[in-house]
Write a protein that holds these residues in place. Structure first.
Motif, PDB file in Angstrom:
ATOM      1  N   LYS A 222      41.169 -16.414  16.645  1.00 23.89           N
ATOM      2  CA  LYS A 222      40.880 -16.530  15.393  1.00 23.89           C
ATOM      3  C   LYS A 222      42.125 -16.016  14.690  1.00 23.89           C
ATOM      4  CE  LYS A 222      37.357 -15.758  12.645  1.00 23.89           C
ATOM      5  NZ  LYS A 222      35.453 -15.260  12.143  1.00 23.89           N
ATOM      6  N   ARG A 223      42.857 -14.426  15.057  1.00 25.46           N
ATOM      7  CA  ARG A 223      43.961 -13.821  14.442  1.00 25.46           C
ATOM      8  C   ARG A 223      44.521 -14.739  14.458  1.00 25.46           C
ATOM      9  NH1 ARG A 223      45.824  -7.911  16.301  1.00 25.46           N
ATOM     10  NH2 ARG A 223      47.225  -7.697  14.340  1.00 25.46           N
ATOM     11  N   LEU A 224      45.332 -15.429  15.129  1.00 27.14           N
ATOM     12  CA  LEU A 224      46.172 -16.691  15.493  1.00 27.14           C
ATOM     13  C   LEU A 224      45.987 -17.599  14.190  1.00 27.14           C
ATOM     14  CD1 LEU A 224      47.481 -16.324  19.652  1.00 27.14           C
ATOM     15  CD2 LEU A 224      48.452 -15.305  17.281  1.00 27.14           C
ATOM     16  N   GLY A 225      44.820 -17.737  14.040  1.00 25.76           N
ATOM     17  CA  GLY A 225      44.458 -18.689  12.741  1.00 25.76           C
ATOM     18  C   GLY A 225      44.427 -20.742  13.803  1.00 25.76           C
ATOM     19  N   LEU A 226      43.824 -20.031  15.164  1.00 26.38           N
ATOM     20  CA  LEU A 226      43.772 -21.299  15.505  1.00 26.38           C
ATOM     21  C   LEU A 226      42.318 -21.652  15.536  1.00 26.38           C
ATOM     22  CD1 LEU A 226      46.039 -20.448  18.518  1.00 26.38           C
ATOM     23  CD2 LEU A 226      46.614 -21.840  16.850  1.00 26.38           C
TER      24      LEU A 226
END
Length: 128
Positions: free
Chosen positions: A122-126
């Motif tokens: 989630k933090r990586l935008g995945l």
């Protein structure tokens, strides 16, 4: 580190690593702490080039030193991703995650819990 004096902490850990390198006193924790200090310094300075080079050298040394320990491999990737995110290099962070995930699947790195994987992705935008 407790005082959040990242510059002095970075210098101290660099010296500890120099003095203990290739001795019985060398510990992965020193590398972890030095990499954390460098990451915090990167977040608070404009010229990141010298720090980036030092981070890479220390990370490589950590991975050589701890290559047979899956926990060390996982922690090295965790620190690498934090450093990329601190520099706003999202694409490089995602690439590091993909490499780490491959090593997890091949049992060369310690696995993450489902919650940790979800949070990281989630933090990586995945993940949405």
């Amino acid at each position: 580190m407790e005082l959040k004096d990242w510059k002095n902490a970075e210098q101290a850990y660099s010296r500890v690593i120099r003095l203990t390198r290739e001795t019985a006193f060398e510990k992965v924790e020193y590398y972890y702490d030095l990499l954390k200090c460098i990451t915090y310094l990167m977040a608070s300075t404009e010229d990141k080039t010298k720090l980036t080079d030092k981070f890479k050298r220390i990370l490589i040394r950590l991975r050589i030193f701890g290559k047979t320990n899956p926990a060390v491999v996982s922690n090295s990737f965790r620190l690498e991703i934090q450093q990329h995110l601190a520099r706003n290099h999202q694409e490089a962070a995602v690439k590091s995650w993909m490499q780490w995930n491959h090593l997890i699947n091949s049992k060369q790195a310690s696995p993450l819990t489902d919650a940790q994987t979800y949070t990281l992705e989630k933090r990586l935008g995945l993940k949405q």
